[in-house]
Write a protein that holds these residues in place. Sequence first.
Motif, PDB file in Angstrom:
ATOM      1  N   THR A 168      -9.016   3.957  17.023  1.00 35.65           N
ATOM      2  CA  THR A 168      -7.784   3.826  16.245  1.00 35.65           C
ATOM      3  C   THR A 168      -6.681   4.619  16.922  1.00 35.65           C
ATOM      4  N   LEU A 169      -5.552   3.978  17.145  1.00 34.49           N
ATOM      5  CA  LEU A 169      -4.394   4.644  17.738  1.00 34.49           C
ATOM      6  C   LEU A 169      -3.151   3.860  17.335  1.00 34.49           C
ATOM      7  N   SER A 170      -2.377   4.412  16.417  1.00 37.91           N
ATOM      8  CA  SER A 170      -1.248   3.656  15.878  1.00 37.91           C
ATOM      9  C   SER A 170      -0.067   4.590  15.618  1.00 37.91           C
ATOM     10  N   TYR A 171       1.087   4.201  16.133  1.00 35.90           N
ATOM     11  CA  TYR A 171       2.335   4.947  15.933  1.00 35.90           C
ATOM     12  C   TYR A 171       2.936   4.541  14.592  1.00 35.90           C
ATOM     13  N   GLU A 172       3.082   5.495  13.681  1.00 40.54           N
ATOM     14  CA  GLU A 172       3.520   5.197  12.323  1.00 40.54           C
ATOM     15  C   GLU A 172       4.722   6.051  11.927  1.00 40.54           C
ATOM     16  N   GLN A 173       5.340   5.661  10.811  1.00 39.69           N
ATOM     17  CA  GLN A 173       6.446   6.424  10.256  1.00 39.69           C
ATOM     18  C   GLN A 173       5.951   7.528   9.323  1.00 39.69           C
ATOM     19  N   GLN A 174       4.755   7.322   8.753  1.00 39.13           N
ATOM     20  CA  GLN A 174       4.196   8.297   7.827  1.00 39.13           C
ATOM     21  C   GLN A 174       2.711   8.478   8.109  1.00 39.13           C
ATOM     22  N   ARG A 175       2.155   9.530   7.527  1.00 39.35           N
ATOM     23  CA  ARG A 175       0.721   9.785   7.655  1.00 39.35           C
ATOM     24  C   ARG A 175       0.088   9.921   6.270  1.00 39.35           C
ATOM     25  N   ASP A 176       0.542   9.114   5.363  1.00 40.15           N
ATOM     26  CA  ASP A 176       0.063   9.199   3.991  1.00 40.15           C
ATOM     27  C   ASP A 176      -1.254   8.433   3.823  1.00 40.15           C
ATOM     28  N   THR A 177      -1.731   8.421   2.580  1.00 38.92           N
ATOM     29  CA  THR A 177      -3.011   7.783   2.271  1.00 38.92           C
ATOM     30  C   THR A 177      -2.996   6.300   2.600  1.00 38.92           C
ATOM     31  N   GLU A 178      -1.916   5.616   2.254  1.00 42.30           N
ATOM     32  CA  GLU A 178      -1.839   4.180   2.467  1.00 42.30           C
ATOM     33  C   GLU A 178      -1.883   3.829   3.951  1.00 42.30           C
ATOM     34  N   SER A 179      -1.149   4.591   4.775  1.00 46.45           N
ATOM     35  CA  SER A 179      -1.137   4.309   6.223  1.00 46.45           C
ATOM     36  C   SER A 179      -2.524   4.458   6.813  1.00 46.45           C
ATOM     37  N   TRP A 180      -3.226   5.535   6.455  1.00 48.86           N
ATOM     38  CA  TRP A 180      -4.568   5.748   6.972  1.00 48.86           C
ATOM     39  C   TRP A 180      -5.536   4.677   6.452  1.00 48.86           C
ATOM     40  N   ALA A 181      -5.425   4.348   5.177  1.00 48.89           N
ATOM     41  CA  ALA A 181      -6.354   3.382   4.587  1.00 48.89           C
ATOM     42  C   ALA A 181      -6.211   2.012   5.245  1.00 48.89           C
ATOM     43  N   ILE A 182      -4.988   1.600   5.552  1.00 44.11           N
ATOM     44  CA  ILE A 182      -4.770   0.290   6.179  1.00 44.11           C
ATOM     45  C   ILE A 182      -5.478   0.214   7.527  1.00 44.11           C
ATOM     46  N   HIS A 183      -5.309   1.244   8.360  1.00 44.57           N
ATOM     47  CA  HIS A 183      -5.921   1.214   9.695  1.00 44.57           C
ATOM     48  C   HIS A 183      -7.434   1.389   9.628  1.00 44.57           C
ATOM     49  N   LEU A 184      -7.916   2.153   8.672  1.00 44.23           N
ATOM     50  CA  LEU A 184      -9.364   2.298   8.532  1.00 44.23           C
ATOM     51  C   LEU A 184      -9.994   1.004   8.004  1.00 44.23           C
ATOM     52  N   LEU A 185      -9.264   0.273   7.158  1.00 43.62           N
ATOM     53  CA  LEU A 185      -9.763  -1.021   6.705  1.00 43.62           C
ATOM     54  C   LEU A 185      -9.835  -2.016   7.865  1.00 43.62           C
ATOM     55  N   ASP A 186      -8.826  -1.972   8.741  1.00 48.72           N
ATOM     56  CA  ASP A 186      -8.864  -2.831   9.927  1.00 48.72           C
ATOM     57  C   ASP A 186     -10.071  -2.492  10.798  1.00 48.72           C
ATOM     58  N   ALA A 187     -10.338  -1.183  10.960  1.00 48.95           N
ATOM     59  CA  ALA A 187     -11.495  -0.775  11.756  1.00 48.95           C
ATOM     60  C   ALA A 187     -12.799  -1.164  11.070  1.00 48.95           C
ATOM     61  N   GLN A 188     -12.805  -1.130   9.740  1.00 48.25           N
ATOM     62  CA  GLN A 188     -14.009  -1.518   8.991  1.00 48.25           C
ATOM     63  C   GLN A 188     -14.337  -2.988   9.204  1.00 48.25           C
ATOM     64  N   GLU A 189     -13.317  -3.829   9.311  1.00 46.94           N
ATOM     65  CA  GLU A 189     -13.543  -5.251   9.555  1.00 46.94           C
ATOM     66  C   GLU A 189     -14.195  -5.485  10.919  1.00 46.94           C
ATOM     67  N   LYS A 190     -14.017  -4.535  11.849  1.00 50.04           N
ATOM     68  CA  LYS A 190     -14.636  -4.661  13.172  1.00 50.04           C
ATOM     69  C   LYS A 190     -15.969  -3.916  13.254  1.00 50.04           C
ATOM     70  N   GLY A 191     -16.486  -3.504  12.098  1.00 47.58           N
ATOM     71  CA  GLY A 191     -17.829  -2.931  12.060  1.00 47.58           C
ATOM     72  C   GLY A 191     -17.896  -1.434  11.881  1.00 47.58           C
ATOM     73  N   LEU A 192     -16.768  -0.743  11.802  1.00 46.53           N
ATOM     74  CA  LEU A 192     -16.803   0.710  11.669  1.00 46.53           C
ATOM     75  C   LEU A 192     -17.383   1.106  10.314  1.00 46.53           C
ATOM     76  N   ASP A 193     -18.448   1.893  10.347  1.00 52.53           N
ATOM     77  CA  ASP A 193     -19.092   2.401   9.130  1.00 52.53           C
ATOM     78  C   ASP A 193     -19.756   3.733   9.468  1.00 52.53           C
ATOM     79  N   PRO A 194     -18.966   4.786   9.668  1.00 55.12           N
ATOM     80  CA  PRO A 194     -19.517   6.058  10.156  1.00 55.12           C
ATOM     81  C   PRO A 194     -20.339   6.782   9.102  1.00 55.12           C
TER      82      PRO A 194
END
Length: 297
Positions: A168-194
């Motif tokens: 995960t590497l994304s340039y964002e305007q904020q680092r809030d819960t929603e921003s993190w959750a969106i990118h982690l959901l994208d990673a989850q769709e590619k199999g991420l389940d740590p």
Amino acid sequence: MIKMSTAPRAINAQNMSEQRKQRIALEALSNIKSVRQIAREHDVSRRFVRRLRDKAQTAVNDQFGEADDTVLFTLPVTKKWIEQCVLSLGMTARASYRESIYFIKTMFDYNISIGKISSIFKSAIDAARAVHDKEDLSNIRVTANDELYHLNKPILNGIDVESLYCHTLSYEQQRDTESWAIHLLDAQEKGLDPEVMISDEASGLLEGHQFVFPECRYYYDNFHLSRALMDLRRFYRNRLKSAVSTVEKYYHILTTRSITDADIFDEWALAMDEQKKLTYISSTIDTLISWLEHDVL
């Protein structure tokens, strides 16, 4: 008077094995024996010994010499190759756009603009995204997540601790819960389940990760704890330096002036007590931090 023939020596040199020639060359290079002596022992001519010695010396110079003009390989420098070179300069050498322009101009006498370099990187990013979207993250068991900053804007990033692969590497305007959750959901769709996530105590990161991976265990990273301890140690070291300076100031006053004021002596005594206390605290914190970093963490 009998004239000796050199034919036997010529025949001896011609039929000599390569191992024996190497031995003669090494003996000649060592300078332990003279050329005449080596030639007599091996029944060859001095000219033959010198020729082997020079050949061996050339081989040594080629191997260890400072200057070597041997052409290793030849490259056809095309525009595509220039683009690859620019990408390599930026990705591996961390070269800026202007440094890349200077390098290309100096080495290849080729002009390239900032706009062209920008388009090269944009095309590479688009190509990388196509590969990135197809990646499989199911093998990641321990992930380390944090925020980097560029121009005061957060870059959300996560890596696989075992391979150091950045998933995960994304340039964002904020680092809030929603921003993190969106990118982690994208990673989850590619199999991420740590199984384990390592990070600091950033609320947006923790809440976003807990929302997407509620069963994942969380570990606090050592870096931020160590940095807090370093700040604490620096604070008390500076306090100790100030206390030492205060003691030296009062000592200088008392030894260079005729002062009978009791308040000065009292201030000096208080300063020495403060120095003694801070010396103990500072040394104790140094020991504690060393113990935590090397034995515990």
